[in-house]
Design an enzyme around this catalytic site. Structure first.
Site, PDB file in Angstrom:
ATOM      1  N   THR A  91      -3.176  18.983   7.176  1.00 17.97           N
ATOM      2  CA  THR A  91      -3.958  17.767   7.232  1.00 17.97           C
ATOM      3  C   THR A  91      -4.317  17.460   8.660  1.00 17.97           C
ATOM      4  O   THR A  91      -4.067  18.268   9.539  1.00 17.97           O
ATOM      5  CB  THR A  91      -3.202  16.609   6.582  1.00 17.97           C
ATOM      6  OG1 THR A  91      -4.072  15.497   6.534  1.00 17.97           O
ATOM      7  CG2 THR A  91      -1.972  16.261   7.377  1.00 17.97           C
ATOM      8  N   LYS A 139      -0.391  12.220  10.715  1.00 16.27           N
ATOM      9  CA  LYS A 139      -1.386  11.167  10.712  1.00 16.27           C
ATOM     10  C   LYS A 139      -2.598  11.648   9.927  1.00 16.27           C
ATOM     11  O   LYS A 139      -2.885  12.846   9.843  1.00 16.27           O
ATOM     12  CB  LYS A 139      -1.788  10.768  12.135  1.00 16.27           C
ATOM     13  CG  LYS A 139      -2.465  11.837  12.975  1.00 16.27           C
ATOM     14  CD  LYS A 139      -3.936  11.990  12.769  1.00 16.27           C
ATOM     15  CE  LYS A 139      -4.641  10.649  12.845  1.00 16.27           C
ATOM     16  NZ  LYS A 139      -6.090  10.837  12.466  1.00 16.27           N
ATOM     17  N   GLU A 145      -8.398   5.876   3.605  1.00 12.37           N
ATOM     18  CA  GLU A 145      -9.203   4.766   4.112  1.00 12.37           C
ATOM     19  C   GLU A 145      -9.796   3.939   2.967  1.00 12.37           C
ATOM     20  O   GLU A 145     -10.569   4.438   2.158  1.00 12.37           O
ATOM     21  CB  GLU A 145     -10.318   5.302   5.007  1.00 12.37           C
ATOM     22  CG  GLU A 145      -9.782   5.846   6.319  1.00 12.37           C
ATOM     23  CD  GLU A 145     -10.828   6.508   7.174  1.00 12.37           C
ATOM     24  OE1 GLU A 145     -10.586   6.635   8.385  1.00 12.37           O
ATOM     25  OE2 GLU A 145     -11.882   6.898   6.652  1.00 12.37           O
ATOM     26  N   ASN A 204     -16.098   3.825   7.512  1.00 16.51           N
ATOM     27  CA  ASN A 204     -16.743   5.021   8.030  1.00 16.51           C
ATOM     28  C   ASN A 204     -18.182   4.782   8.456  1.00 16.51           C
ATOM     29  O   ASN A 204     -18.760   5.580   9.209  1.00 16.51           O
ATOM     30  CB  ASN A 204     -16.654   6.138   6.997  1.00 16.51           C
ATOM     31  CG  ASN A 204     -15.262   6.723   6.946  1.00 16.51           C
ATOM     32  OD1 ASN A 204     -14.880   7.491   7.815  1.00 16.51           O
ATOM     33  ND2 ASN A 204     -14.469   6.288   5.978  1.00 16.51           N
TER      34      ASN A 204
END
Length: 401
Positions: A189, A178, A274, A396
């Site tokens: 990651t 993920k 994102e 964010n």
């Protein structure tokens, strides 16, 4: 020919998994996952090099300092359990201890992973209350539930599997990871879990780290390294095949299969960056060493100006060259060449005339490669990045609210 297939952590023999709702996420989505091998598995792991490390990272490091035999990994999403002091470590140990109790395992045979918002104490009562159900739900059919339960801002599931038929039998690899934001790894990651029924030599950690460097460490989304980065490989040997017993050519094929799966998972993270709309490979070749090529490639791949240009489909090569020059690596600007796919736009350090329509065709693609040739040596390296879009800022800016 090796090919990544649909599947996940339960594809290799002897692995089961589960994913349940513990109530950690306000959304009500799956947020607690478990990966289990009844037969003890060798564990090879890498962790974040961020100085601020989450409680699960510290806990796992402590366990693996003395041993590399593990039976299970429990993972929660929605809360990073980072910057939570001594209570965070107590809660991490409690999670592991509860799983060990439910599965009747030896102490220190369970590792932990956490991902989510930093600085919030785990709702440990909700987690421990959900663990009995989690254990009861274990199944070889639950690769997807495991993958869903470890997600945060991910928009796609990141899974895959691959198999190799050897002279001693079939060997399988499966994986799930993920990550979508806070991706600039210096080990792996956000969270990555890889399983295999192969038996590996005790010193395989050295090779595993090399594979990590060329896969998970060769990606970037936003230049921010997480406090929770973890990459774990579990090998339970249930195939009956020992890597070192295979002929050299078959050993090479098996190693390549593992690396291809890891690279596949890493690239899924970049594709799901994102707010990302594009994935770009930054290749630096003609370098004196691979390390220098990687350093330049990362400098380019993390430049906000470069990433904004990618989003705007603007072939602004000046930003790329400037970022290379700011990397700290010495090269000769008058020797460099730059390509967008096969379209050369810089030769010997100066721009060359190019048909605009050819360049526009490249930068409008969802995926393409930018190559910088230093013309100094024979080494090269690639980093995979994404563009920086309006949506990245929006996601964010509102992450904790």
């Amino acid at each position: 020919m090796l090919q990544i297939e649909k599947g996940g952590v339960c594809f290799p023999k002897g692995f089961t998994a589960a994913g349940v709702k513990a109530g950690i996420k306000t959304s009500g989505n799956l947020d607690l996952a478990l990966l289990y091998s009844k037969e003890s598995a060798q564990c090879f792991a890498t962790f974040t090099k961020n100085q601020v490390q989450a409680a699960p990272v510290l806990y796992d490091r402590g366990i693996l300092f003395n041993q590399n035999i593990i039976n299970a990994v429990i993972v929660n999403s929605g809360n990073a359990n980072a910057c939570t002091g001594q209570q965070g470590f107590i809660d991490a140990a409690s999670m592991a201890g509860q799983v060990e109790k439910e599965l009747k395992l030896n102490k220190h045979s369970v590792l932990i992973g956490s991902t989510g918002v930093i600085g919030r104490v785990l709702p440990i009562d909700k987690i421990t209350a959900a663990i009995p159900e989690l254990v009861k739900s274990l199944s070889a059919e639950n690769s997807e539930l495991f993958a869903k339960a470890i997600c945060t801002t991910d928009t796609i599931l990141k899974t895959g599997c691959i198999s190799v038929q050897t002279s001693l039998g079939e060997v399988r690899f499966g994986g799930s990871c993920k990550g979508s934001g806070m991706i600039h790894p210096n080990m792996a990651t956000m969270l990555a879990y890889i399983t295999t029924d192969l038996l590996l030599p005790k010193n395989f950690l050295v090779e595993f780290k090399t594979f990590v460097n060329d896969s998970f460490n060769a990606i970037t989304v936003d230049g921010d390294m997480s406090t929770n980065d973890t990459c774990i490989l579990l090998a339970n040997g249930q195939s009956g095949v020992f890597l070192n017993d295979l002929p050299p050519t078959e050993q090479a094929t098996v190693r390549h299969a593992l690396f291809e799966l890891m690279k596949h998972l890493a690239l899924l993270i970049v594709r799901d960056g994102e707010g990302a709309t594009k994935r770009i490979e930054i290749e630096v070749c003609g370098a004196h060493s691979k390390a220098e090529a990687m350093q330049i490639a990362k400098s380019i791949a993390t430049s906000s100006l470069v990433k904004c240009a990618f989003f705007g489909e603007d072939p602004n090569w000046g930003r790329i060259v400037s970022s290379a020059g700011a990397s700290g690596v010495t090269f000769v600007p008058a020797k460099i060449s730059l390509y967008f796919e096969d379209v050369q736009i810089v030769k010997d350090g100066v721009p060359v005339e190019v048909a605009k329509e050819k360049l526009v065709e490249v930068v409008k693609k969802k995926e393409y490669k930018v190559s910088l040739d230093l013309c100094l040596g024979k080494s090269k390296a690639s980093v995979f990045t994404c563009d920086l879009s309006y949506d990245y800022v929006k996601i964010n800016a509102e992450y904790t609210t």
